[in-house]
Design an enzyme around this catalytic site. Sequence first.
Site, PDB file in Angstrom:
ATOM      1  N   THR A  56      22.215  49.715  17.499  1.00 51.27           N
ATOM      2  CA  THR A  56      22.506  49.663  16.059  1.00 51.27           C
ATOM      3  C   THR A  56      21.218  50.041  15.331  1.00 51.27           C
ATOM      4  O   THR A  56      20.419  49.169  14.992  1.00 51.27           O
ATOM      5  CB  THR A  56      22.964  48.251  15.628  1.00 51.27           C
ATOM      6  OG1 THR A  56      22.229  47.283  16.369  1.00 51.27           O
ATOM      7  CG2 THR A  56      24.436  48.042  15.852  1.00 51.27           C
ATOM      8  N   THR A  73      31.941  42.005  13.665  1.00 54.17           N
ATOM      9  CA  THR A  73      33.048  41.726  14.588  1.00 54.17           C
ATOM     10  C   THR A  73      34.380  41.722  13.841  1.00 54.17           C
ATOM     11  O   THR A  73      35.365  42.310  14.286  1.00 54.17           O
ATOM     12  CB  THR A  73      32.816  40.378  15.314  1.00 54.17           C
ATOM     13  OG1 THR A  73      31.466  40.365  15.808  1.00 54.17           O
ATOM     14  CG2 THR A  73      33.771  40.182  16.468  1.00 54.17           C
ATOM     15  N   VAL A 120      17.528  38.526  25.968  1.00 49.97           N
ATOM     16  CA  VAL A 120      16.587  38.604  27.087  1.00 49.97           C
ATOM     17  C   VAL A 120      15.294  39.311  26.705  1.00 49.97           C
ATOM     18  O   VAL A 120      15.266  40.123  25.798  1.00 49.97           O
ATOM     19  CB  VAL A 120      17.204  39.344  28.296  1.00 49.97           C
ATOM     20  CG1 VAL A 120      18.312  38.512  28.903  1.00 49.97           C
ATOM     21  CG2 VAL A 120      17.714  40.713  27.887  1.00 49.97           C
ATOM     22  N   LYS A 174      21.632  35.615  16.310  1.00 49.70           N
ATOM     23  CA  LYS A 174      20.720  36.603  16.905  1.00 49.70           C
ATOM     24  C   LYS A 174      19.677  37.062  15.876  1.00 49.70           C
ATOM     25  O   LYS A 174      18.476  37.142  16.164  1.00 49.70           O
ATOM     26  CB  LYS A 174      21.529  37.806  17.400  1.00 49.70           C
ATOM     27  CG  LYS A 174      20.725  39.031  17.731  1.00 49.70           C
ATOM     28  CD  LYS A 174      19.968  38.875  19.014  1.00 49.70           C
ATOM     29  CE  LYS A 174      19.106  40.086  19.284  1.00 49.70           C
ATOM     30  NZ  LYS A 174      18.455  40.038  20.572  1.00 49.70           N
ATOM     31  N   ARG A 189      10.918  34.129  14.421  1.00 53.27           N
ATOM     32  CA  ARG A 189       9.653  34.481  15.075  1.00 53.27           C
ATOM     33  C   ARG A 189       8.813  35.387  14.173  1.00 53.27           C
ATOM     34  O   ARG A 189       7.606  35.230  14.070  1.00 53.27           O
ATOM     35  CB  ARG A 189       9.952  35.170  16.407  1.00 53.27           C
ATOM     36  CG  ARG A 189       8.746  35.257  17.327  1.00 53.27           C
ATOM     37  CD  ARG A 189       9.169  35.353  18.768  1.00 53.27           C
ATOM     38  NE  ARG A 189       8.060  35.720  19.648  1.00 53.27           N
ATOM     39  CZ  ARG A 189       7.213  34.856  20.175  1.00 53.27           C
ATOM     40  NH1 ARG A 189       7.325  33.569  19.916  1.00 53.27           N
ATOM     41  NH2 ARG A 189       6.246  35.275  20.974  1.00 53.27           N
ATOM     42  N   HIS A 249      -2.441  19.030  16.248  1.00 54.71           N
ATOM     43  CA  HIS A 249      -1.507  18.107  15.592  1.00 54.71           C
ATOM     44  C   HIS A 249      -0.190  18.129  16.390  1.00 54.71           C
ATOM     45  O   HIS A 249       0.284  19.214  16.742  1.00 54.71           O
ATOM     46  CB  HIS A 249      -1.284  18.568  14.150  1.00 54.71           C
ATOM     47  CG  HIS A 249      -0.428  17.637  13.345  1.00 54.71           C
ATOM     48  ND1 HIS A 249       0.913  17.458  13.599  1.00 54.71           N
ATOM     49  CD2 HIS A 249      -0.728  16.841  12.294  1.00 54.71           C
ATOM     50  CE1 HIS A 249       1.406  16.584  12.743  1.00 54.71           C
ATOM     51  NE2 HIS A 249       0.415  16.185  11.935  1.00 54.71           N
ATOM     52  N   CYS A 291      12.936  44.695  18.343  1.00 52.44           N
ATOM     53  CA  CYS A 291      13.758  43.528  17.991  1.00 52.44           C
ATOM     54  C   CYS A 291      13.195  42.775  16.797  1.00 52.44           C
ATOM     55  O   CYS A 291      13.809  42.724  15.740  1.00 52.44           O
ATOM     56  CB  CYS A 291      13.849  42.589  19.182  1.00 52.44           C
ATOM     57  SG  CYS A 291      14.437  43.417  20.652  1.00 52.44           S
ATOM     58  N   PHE A 296       3.214  47.741  22.173  1.00 50.72           N
ATOM     59  CA  PHE A 296       3.556  46.827  21.075  1.00 50.72           C
ATOM     60  C   PHE A 296       3.230  45.370  21.382  1.00 50.72           C
ATOM     61  O   PHE A 296       3.204  44.530  20.486  1.00 50.72           O
ATOM     62  CB  PHE A 296       5.009  47.034  20.614  1.00 50.72           C
ATOM     63  CG  PHE A 296       6.066  46.265  21.355  1.00 50.72           C
ATOM     64  CD1 PHE A 296       6.298  44.925  21.098  1.00 50.72           C
ATOM     65  CD2 PHE A 296       6.874  46.906  22.296  1.00 50.72           C
ATOM     66  CE1 PHE A 296       7.292  44.222  21.760  1.00 50.72           C
ATOM     67  CE2 PHE A 296       7.872  46.209  22.958  1.00 50.72           C
ATOM     68  CZ  PHE A 296       8.069  44.861  22.698  1.00 50.72           C
ATOM     69  N   ARG A 344       7.433  51.336  21.453  1.00 51.27           N
ATOM     70  CA  ARG A 344       8.387  51.367  20.337  1.00 51.27           C
ATOM     71  C   ARG A 344       7.946  50.468  19.185  1.00 51.27           C
ATOM     72  O   ARG A 344       7.623  49.313  19.367  1.00 51.27           O
ATOM     73  CB  ARG A 344       9.781  50.937  20.818  1.00 51.27           C
ATOM     74  CG  ARG A 344      10.496  52.070  21.540  1.00 51.27           C
ATOM     75  CD  ARG A 344      11.822  51.640  22.041  1.00 51.27           C
ATOM     76  NE  ARG A 344      11.702  50.648  23.090  1.00 51.27           N
ATOM     77  CZ  ARG A 344      12.738  50.059  23.663  1.00 51.27           C
ATOM     78  NH1 ARG A 344      13.951  50.328  23.266  1.00 51.27           N
ATOM     79  NH2 ARG A 344      12.554  49.191  24.628  1.00 51.27           N
TER      80      ARG A 344
HETATM   81  N1  SAJ Z   1       3.383  38.703  18.397  1.00 49.32           N
HETATM   82  C1  SAJ Z   1       2.305  38.254  17.627  1.00 49.32           C
HETATM   83  N2  SAJ Z   1       1.928  36.950  17.708  1.00 49.32           N
HETATM   84  C2  SAJ Z   1       2.559  36.063  18.522  1.00 49.32           C
HETATM   85  C3  SAJ Z   1       3.660  36.517  19.317  1.00 49.32           C
HETATM   86  C4  SAJ Z   1       4.047  37.842  19.229  1.00 49.32           C
HETATM   87  O1  SAJ Z   1       1.691  39.023  16.858  1.00 49.32           O
HETATM   88  O2  SAJ Z   1       2.143  34.906  18.544  1.00 49.32           O
HETATM   89  C5  SAJ Z   1       3.822  40.111  18.298  1.00 49.32           C
HETATM   90  C6  SAJ Z   1       3.720  40.887  19.616  1.00 49.32           C
HETATM   91  O3  SAJ Z   1       2.439  41.377  19.846  1.00 49.32           O
HETATM   92  C7  SAJ Z   1       4.746  41.984  19.376  1.00 49.32           C
HETATM   93  C8  SAJ Z   1       5.821  41.300  18.523  1.00 49.32           C
HETATM   94  O4  SAJ Z   1       5.203  40.144  17.996  1.00 49.32           O
HETATM   95  O5  SAJ Z   1       4.180  43.053  18.636  1.00 49.32           O
HETATM   96  C9  SAJ Z   1       7.092  40.925  19.267  1.00 49.32           C
HETATM   97  O6  SAJ Z   1       6.819  40.435  20.574  1.00 49.32           O
HETATM   98  P1  SAJ Z   1       7.602  39.208  21.242  1.00 49.32           P
HETATM   99  O7  SAJ Z   1       7.044  38.960  22.570  1.00 49.32           O
HETATM  100  O8  SAJ Z   1       7.597  38.046  20.303  1.00 49.32           O
HETATM  101  O9  SAJ Z   1       9.121  39.686  21.327  1.00 49.32           O
HETATM  102  P2  SAJ Z   1       9.952  40.939  21.940  1.00 49.32           P
HETATM  103  O10 SAJ Z   1      10.226  41.897  20.818  1.00 49.32           O
HETATM  104  O11 SAJ Z   1       9.391  41.472  23.192  1.00 49.32           O
HETATM  105  O12 SAJ Z   1      11.348  40.191  22.318  1.00 49.32           O
HETATM  106  C10 SAJ Z   1      12.058  39.432  21.339  1.00 49.32           C
HETATM  107  C11 SAJ Z   1      12.365  38.039  21.893  1.00 49.32           C
HETATM  108  N3  SAJ Z   1      12.795  37.157  20.808  1.00 49.32           N
HETATM  109  C12 SAJ Z   1      12.201  35.977  20.555  1.00 49.32           C
HETATM  110  O13 SAJ Z   1      11.279  35.549  21.192  1.00 49.32           O
HETATM  111  C13 SAJ Z   1      12.781  35.183  19.419  1.00 49.32           C
HETATM  112  C14 SAJ Z   1      13.430  38.148  22.961  1.00 49.32           C
HETATM  113  O14 SAJ Z   1      13.841  36.882  23.411  1.00 49.32           O
HETATM  114  C15 SAJ Z   1      14.641  38.897  22.411  1.00 49.32           C
HETATM  115  O15 SAJ Z   1      15.627  39.068  23.394  1.00 49.32           O
HETATM  116  C16 SAJ Z   1      14.215  40.257  21.965  1.00 49.32           C
HETATM  117  O16 SAJ Z   1      13.217  40.099  20.943  1.00 49.32           O
HETATM  118  C17 SAJ Z   1      15.447  40.977  21.451  1.00 49.32           C
HETATM  119  O17 SAJ Z   1      16.004  41.806  22.213  1.00 49.32           O
HETATM  120  O18 SAJ Z   1      15.921  40.688  20.351  1.00 49.32           O
END
Ligand code: SAJ
Length: 404
Positions: free
Chosen positions: A86, A127, A154, A205, A212, A243, A259, A320, A328
Amino acid sequence: MNNKPSVVMIGLGYIGLPTAALIAQNKTYVHGVDINPKVVETVNAGKIHIVEPELDEAVANAVKNGYLSASTTPVVADTYLIVVPTPFKGKNEPDISFVEAATRGIIPLLKEDDLYIIESTSPIGTTEKMMEIIYSERSDLEGKLNIAYCPERVLPGNVMYELVHNDRVIGGIDEKSTIKALNFYREFIKGELHKTNARTAEMCKLVENSSRDVQIAFANELSLICDKADINVWELIELANKHPRVNILQPGCGVGGHCIAVDPYFIVADYPMESQIIGKAREINNYKSFWCAEKVKTAKLEFELKKGRKPNIALMGLAFKPNIDDLRESPAKYIVQKVLQNANNEEYYIVEPNISEHKVFKLTNYLEAIKKADIIVFLVAHKEFINLNVSKDKVILDFCGIIN
Ligand code: SAJ
């Protein structure tokens, strides 16, 4: 062995293919569908077109045992899963045309009591919208299908484990659909399955990833304040997190990936007035990358003023997030591009230890870059960069907390 397809998986990408392999492992016949004939050909040969640990073996076995095959068109089955992208159109607005096209493709095949599930990240109400499209063309089936939404959650790199063990949220357009979808997932998922309605599952989702993003935006905002206030943000966060009820995430050079940097817009596009914090978090995280690029520019000018010559600059990381090869929506890549746009005869060493070659950037080995550079910019906390012996006379810009 009964080769009657009981599941049609539309979309054989990062989620569709692993899910298809998992269902097939369970001795359920899966017919995979992809618009890309190359993908179809690869899968039918028992091979994979994406990088994901353990997926190659799962697909090879599923195809060899006759439980997985693929083509560019769907066939009659009992369960249809929509796992297509999407993307965006216009200004950060979700484009559900692939979901709609996939749905329209199976409408003629549907029969009473079939199960139709969307897994693609989708705006709220998708949906129900698809249900309306289906029933407007097949009024004979009105109320007789089971229609549900079940997002995947995942983490790339750990997909084969998380697909089985993560909890899932399952929301049908009615109770009957929810239960039917739940029974379907129960066959191959060990995590807990949580029942809800379709709209809540869709929103869930989007909210997981927005939550995050907002939390990372808070950490990034702190890093901007601390830079001005002359406080070490990494030390500050470590101390604040002592804390018992505080858990601040880590600042970085921005937020990337397909994501977290994307899903919040699915909420903002439909509810712009209500999603103030979610929208602002996107702005802050995007601004952080711009700010990092500006910091490099300033460091470069200061070096020239002080030393009377152009600096050599090492840009450490393109991915990334740490320890992956995925570029990406990468903020590090954006920063490198921005810095290079402002280049004025300085020597640049671009480093990405997880990639051997890149079609745009000339890559340099990280040890060589560290040795030759006057200014070292840490963009991604890759494991190779931790505990590097960097000489004290170099200028270090640490945007990912690798030195502190
Ligand atoms: N990042 C920070 N600080 C942090 C944590 C992450 O700057 O403390 C940055 C990372 O460097 C990166 C971005 O955030 O650029 C995203 O990384 P990530 O590891 O948080 O997440 P993704 O995109 O690899 O995967 C996420 C996950 N979602 C969550 O943790 C809520 C994963 O579980 C999802 O399945 C996925 O998105 C998705 O497909 O939606």
